[in-house]
Design a protein around this motif. Structure first.
Motif, short mmCIF file in Angstrom:
data_model
loop_
_atom_site.label_atom_id
_atom_site.label_comp_id
_atom_site.label_asym_id
_atom_site.label_seq_id
_atom_site.Cartn_x
_atom_site.Cartn_y
_atom_site.Cartn_z
N THR A 18 0.83 -1.20 0.00
CA THR A 18 0.00 0.00 0.00
C THR A 18 0.86 1.26 0.00
O THR A 18 2.00 1.25 0.50
CB THR A 18 -0.92 0.07 1.24
OG1 THR A 18 -0.13 0.23 2.42
CG2 THR A 18 -1.76 -1.20 1.36
N VAL A 19 0.31 2.33 -0.56
CA VAL A 19 1.02 3.61 -0.58
C VAL A 19 1.25 4.10 0.84
O VAL A 19 2.30 4.67 1.16
CB VAL A 19 0.22 4.64 -1.41
CG1 VAL A 19 0.80 6.05 -1.23
CG2 VAL A 19 0.23 4.26 -2.88
N GLU A 50 -2.37 0.91 -11.20
CA GLU A 50 -3.79 0.95 -11.53
C GLU A 50 -4.57 1.00 -10.22
O GLU A 50 -4.16 0.41 -9.22
CB GLU A 50 -4.20 -0.25 -12.37
CG GLU A 50 -3.95 -1.61 -11.73
CD GLU A 50 -4.27 -2.75 -12.67
OE1 GLU A 50 -4.61 -2.47 -13.84
OE2 GLU A 50 -4.17 -3.92 -12.24
N ARG A 51 -5.69 1.70 -10.25
CA ARG A 51 -6.48 1.88 -9.04
C ARG A 51 -7.56 0.80 -8.96
O ARG A 51 -8.25 0.52 -9.94
CB ARG A 51 -7.11 3.27 -9.02
CG ARG A 51 -7.87 3.60 -7.74
CD ARG A 51 -8.21 5.06 -7.67
NE ARG A 51 -7.02 5.88 -7.53
CZ ARG A 51 -6.39 6.10 -6.38
NH1 ARG A 51 -6.85 5.54 -5.27
NH2 ARG A 51 -5.33 6.86 -6.35
N ARG A 57 -2.48 -0.72 -7.19
CA ARG A 57 -1.63 -1.89 -7.30
C ARG A 57 -0.80 -1.77 -8.57
O ARG A 57 -1.12 -0.97 -9.47
CB ARG A 57 -2.46 -3.17 -7.33
CG ARG A 57 -3.34 -3.33 -8.56
CD ARG A 57 -4.13 -4.62 -8.48
NE ARG A 57 -4.95 -4.81 -9.67
CZ ARG A 57 -5.82 -5.81 -9.83
NH1 ARG A 57 -5.98 -6.69 -8.84
NH2 ARG A 57 -6.52 -5.91 -10.93
N LEU A 58 0.25 -2.55 -8.63
CA LEU A 58 1.15 -2.48 -9.78
C LEU A 58 0.52 -3.18 -10.98
O LEU A 58 -0.10 -4.24 -10.86
CB LEU A 58 2.48 -3.14 -9.45
CG LEU A 58 3.31 -2.52 -8.32
CD1 LEU A 58 4.62 -3.27 -8.17
CD2 LEU A 58 3.57 -1.05 -8.58
N THR A 59 0.69 -2.58 -12.15
CA THR A 59 0.34 -3.24 -13.39
C THR A 59 1.39 -4.31 -13.69
O THR A 59 2.45 -4.35 -13.04
CB THR A 59 0.30 -2.23 -14.54
OG1 THR A 59 1.62 -1.70 -14.73
CG2 THR A 59 -0.67 -1.09 -14.25
N PRO A 60 1.16 -5.19 -14.65
CA PRO A 60 2.21 -6.15 -15.02
C PRO A 60 3.53 -5.47 -15.35
O PRO A 60 4.60 -5.96 -14.97
CB PRO A 60 1.61 -6.87 -16.22
CG PRO A 60 0.13 -6.83 -15.97
CD PRO A 60 -0.12 -5.49 -15.35
#
Length: 319
Positions: A18-19, A50-51, A57-60
């Motif tokens: 998490t941020v 991406e939200r 969370r992280l994209t690929p």
């Protein structure tokens, strides 16, 4: 050109999730972390986040960059250390994380030894329990951690190099002159009617002690819980309870007696470093000092012992 500091924030996001957690680790506000990650997206011209609801969370692509960045950052640190110490003795800062019972028995003696032979080396010791130390190592907040190999909730994967240090038995700790239960290895079933001192709920030793008591077919009567082993030892010394503690946690300044278990339970203690090229000289000398340190008590054996308690490992907490 990608900013290394922003890359480190990205690697922390992959590990911590998490941020807000990244902000706490980096001593920043969540909005500052979000701004820096947005700037990294601009630098790379790639969507990295991406939200999902109120979280990100992280994209690929973000996952790939975070994992590649961790290796790049380690390599940069290694090169910088080599250049700074080229042809000289080990120098600079090494951050060493260690669980509670390893701080005074392993970390402090090693650091005291190094202070006399490598005056330009600074070792920062931080108490980190197994559920904290491995994530800290992976995100770069620690250079070396002392942990255990039997902590299933935080596996030591192929991204880490391990240096075995010792094996440490789990011992039954009883008040001085404790009678009525015989000598030699202890059968926990004989202590079913005793009052017990436990670690905090859902911690490593609390879960392990509860599992061992239940294997002996009784539910322990827990009369106190402490996050500090010295408080548990004081409670046992006063004749108010018995406890299961790691051998390294038994401070001989307290008047208590220890007994091995009829079915021995050992934990394997290891130092861990991030994999990725040879460690810098400062890290190597700290590892050597830990391996040959004088602070281990006599019951801490050579590494390589096994833990016969083969059920899933206990949860997070003091070790």
């Amino acid at each position: 050109m990608m900013n290394p500091w922003r890359l480190r924030l990205l690697t922390q996001l992959e590990t911590l999730g998490t941020v807000r957690a990244v902000a706490q680790a980096a001593n920043l506000s969540p909005s500052s972390v979000s701004q820096q990650l947005s700037a990294l997206e601009s630098e790379t011209r790639t969507r990295l986040l991406e939200r999902t609801g109120r979280r990100v969370r992280l994209t690929p692509a973000g996952v790939i960059l975070a994992r590649r960045a961790r290796a790049l950052l380690d390599h940069m640190a290694s090169v910088e250390a080599e250049l700074n110490g080229f042809g000289e003795e080990p120098a600079g800062l090494v951050r060493l994380g260690a669980f509670q019972s390893a701080v005074h028995t392993m970390a402090v003696p090693a650091v005291a030894h190094l202070a006399g032979v490598h005056p330009r080396l600074d070792v920062e010791v931080v108490q980190l329990e197994p559920h904290e130390s491995v994530p800290a190592l992976r995100v770069g907040d620690a250079d070396i951690v002392i942990t255990t190999t039997d902590f299933d909730e935080q596996p030591l994967g192929p991204d880490l190099d391990l240096v075995p240090l010792a094996t440490d038995p789990v011992l039954l700790v009883v008040p001085p002159g404790h009678g009525g239960t015989g000598r030699g290895p202890a059968d926990l079933a004989a202590y079913a009617d005793h009052a017990w001192s436990f670690d905090m709920p859902n911690t490593y030793m609390a879960n392990l002690a509860l599992r061992l008591c239940r294997q002996a077919r009784f539910e322990p009567r827990v009369v106190c819980r402490f996050a500090n082993y010295l408080l548990a030892l004081q409670h046992v010394e006063a004749g108010l309870s018995v406890a299961l503690l790691p051998g390294l946690a038994v401070d001989r300044r307290y008047r208590v007696e220890t007994r091995e278990l009829t079915t021995p339970v050992n934990r394997t203690i290891t130092a861990a470093v991030r994999r990725g090229g040879p460690p810098r000289a400062a890290v190597r000398v700290v590892l050597d000092a830990l391996r040959h340190g004088p602070g281990l008590p006599p019951w801490a054996g050579e590494p390589g012992g096994t833990d016969p308690a083969t059920e899933p490992g206990p949860g997070p907490g003091k070790a």
